[in-house]
Design an enzyme around this catalytic site. Structure first.
Site, PDB file in Angstrom:
ATOM      1  N   GLY A   1       0.776  -1.240   0.000  1.00 16.35           N
ATOM      2  CA  GLY A   1       0.000   0.000   0.000  1.00 16.35           C
ATOM      3  C   GLY A   1       0.804   1.285   0.000  1.00 16.35           C
ATOM      4  O   GLY A   1       0.388   2.290  -0.568  1.00 16.35           O
TER       5      GLY A   1
ATOM      6  N   ASP B   1       0.981   3.809   4.605  1.00 15.49           N
ATOM      7  CA  ASP B   1      -0.096   4.387   3.811  1.00 15.49           C
ATOM      8  C   ASP B   1      -1.224   4.871   4.713  1.00 15.49           C
ATOM      9  O   ASP B   1      -1.650   6.008   4.656  1.00 15.49           O
ATOM     10  CB  ASP B   1      -0.623   3.371   2.779  1.00 15.49           C
ATOM     11  CG  ASP B   1      -0.881   1.996   3.383  1.00 15.49           C
ATOM     12  OD1 ASP B   1      -0.681   1.814   4.610  1.00 15.49           O
ATOM     13  OD2 ASP B   1      -1.282   1.088   2.632  1.00 15.49           O
TER      14      ASP B   1
ATOM     15  N   ASP C   1      -5.145   2.703  10.915  1.00  9.47           N
ATOM     16  CA  ASP C   1      -6.544   2.597  11.329  1.00  9.47           C
ATOM     17  C   ASP C   1      -6.581   2.381  12.844  1.00  9.47           C
ATOM     18  O   ASP C   1      -6.623   3.333  13.613  1.00  9.47           O
ATOM     19  CB  ASP C   1      -7.192   1.455  10.542  1.00  9.47           C
ATOM     20  CG  ASP C   1      -8.670   1.295  10.830  1.00  9.47           C
ATOM     21  OD1 ASP C   1      -9.211   2.077  11.634  1.00  9.47           O
ATOM     22  OD2 ASP C   1      -9.303   0.387  10.264  1.00  9.47           O
TER      23      ASP C   1
ATOM     24  N   PHE D   1     -13.785   3.245   4.911  1.00  4.59           N
ATOM     25  CA  PHE D   1     -12.819   2.430   4.168  1.00  4.59           C
ATOM     26  C   PHE D   1     -12.542   3.103   2.833  1.00  4.59           C
ATOM     27  O   PHE D   1     -13.462   3.425   2.083  1.00  4.59           O
ATOM     28  CB  PHE D   1     -13.360   1.014   3.960  1.00  4.59           C
ATOM     29  CG  PHE D   1     -12.289   0.059   3.515  1.00  4.59           C
ATOM     30  CD1 PHE D   1     -11.508  -0.610   4.455  1.00  4.59           C
ATOM     31  CD2 PHE D   1     -12.060  -0.156   2.166  1.00  4.59           C
ATOM     32  CE1 PHE D   1     -10.510  -1.485   4.044  1.00  4.59           C
ATOM     33  CE2 PHE D   1     -11.059  -1.031   1.759  1.00  4.59           C
ATOM     34  CZ  PHE D   1     -10.279  -1.706   2.695  1.00  4.59           C
ATOM     35  N   VAL D   2     -11.264   3.335   2.557  1.00  3.58           N
ATOM     36  CA  VAL D   2     -10.903   4.074   1.348  1.00  3.58           C
ATOM     37  C   VAL D   2     -10.011   3.235   0.423  1.00  3.58           C
ATOM     38  O   VAL D   2      -9.345   2.290   0.871  1.00  3.58           O
ATOM     39  CB  VAL D   2     -10.188   5.402   1.690  1.00  3.58           C
ATOM     40  CG1 VAL D   2     -11.128   6.370   2.388  1.00  3.58           C
ATOM     41  CG2 VAL D   2      -8.937   5.164   2.545  1.00  3.58           C
TER      42      VAL D   2
ATOM     43  N   ARG E   1      -5.496   0.323  -6.662  1.00  3.69           N
ATOM     44  CA  ARG E   1      -4.265   0.945  -6.155  1.00  3.69           C
ATOM     45  C   ARG E   1      -3.797   2.073  -7.082  1.00  3.69           C
ATOM     46  O   ARG E   1      -3.093   2.980  -6.668  1.00  3.69           O
ATOM     47  CB  ARG E   1      -3.134  -0.091  -6.064  1.00  3.69           C
ATOM     48  CG  ARG E   1      -3.340  -1.160  -5.015  1.00  3.69           C
ATOM     49  CD  ARG E   1      -2.036  -1.925  -4.828  1.00  3.69           C
ATOM     50  NE  ARG E   1      -2.217  -3.192  -4.135  1.00  3.69           N
ATOM     51  CZ  ARG E   1      -2.236  -3.340  -2.816  1.00  3.69           C
ATOM     52  NH1 ARG E   1      -2.126  -2.286  -2.038  1.00  3.69           N
ATOM     53  NH2 ARG E   1      -2.366  -4.524  -2.268  1.00  3.69           N
TER      54      ARG E   1
END
Ligand code: 5GP
Length: 182
Positions: free
Chosen positions: A45, A101, A104, A153-154, A166
């Site tokens: 990511g 990246d 959370d 959520f992205v 991506r």
């Protein structure tokens, strides 16, 4: 019939992302003046962010990557992390910048910081492009943070769902939002 989730509302546009990445690179370059940074990235990511970030940094830097698997569902990490690919570079005496990246719950980051710190770097700081509110519970200090995100959520700019999206140049909310495990 369940609808396949797709990128929906754009939360951070491509231009705003590039602008903020430039600001982060400038701050990092000021802070590390006269030193060489070892940028450590977590696959996959963080790759897009790191590629842009290091090209805007003006201090010498090396980069290395590790791959980890976080036990849990696709959308919810458990904090139990297994290293799939370790770094090639010893960290002893190095100025290490761990670049993430998205943070959370902060559980993955907390594990990584402890792991990297045990290898004896001269310094260890964290840079995260996106930070969600939950990370505060894990108590990890994020020295350089790009954007605060709400608890959604992205995808895009390196972030995926099932390896897709991506390559989007912006950060978008996934719609419909994935169902959270308790
Ligand atoms: P944490 O341990 O902080 O809860 O989770 C961190 C990892 O979960 C991130 O490195 C990323 O792989 C994944 N993750 C957390 N939130 C999101 C999100 O909104 N979108 C995507 N694509 N991955 C996320």
């Amino acid at each position: 019939m369940s609808q396949e989730p797709r990128p929906g509302e754009v939360l951070i546009g491509a231009e705003r992302l590039q602008q903020r990445v430039g600001e982060l690179a400038e701050t990092i370059s000021d802070d590390y003046k006269g030193r060489e940074v070892l940028v450590v990235g977590v696959l996959k990511g963080a790759v897009v962010f790191i590629a842009d970030l290091i090209r805007r940094m003006t201090v010498p830097c090396e980069m290395d990557f590790m791959a980890v698997a976080s036990y849990g569902s696709a959308t919810h990490s458990s904090g139990v992390v297994r290293i799939l690919k370790d770094l090639d570079t010893p960290l002893e005496g190095r100025d290490v910048l761990l670049v993430e990246d998205i943070v959370d719950s902060g559980l993955t980051l907390s594990y990584l910081v402890k792991n990297l710190r045990s290898r004896g770097p001269a310094s260890l700081e964290v840079c995260a492009l996106l930070v969600k509110p939950g990370h505060r519970r894990a108590g990890v200090d994020i020295r350089y943070a790009g954007f605060e995100l709400p608890d959604v959520f992205v995808v895009g700019y390196g972030l995926d769902i099932g390896e897709r999206y991506r390559n989007l140049p912006e950060i978008a909310a996934l719609e419909p939002a994935p169902v959270r495990q308790p």
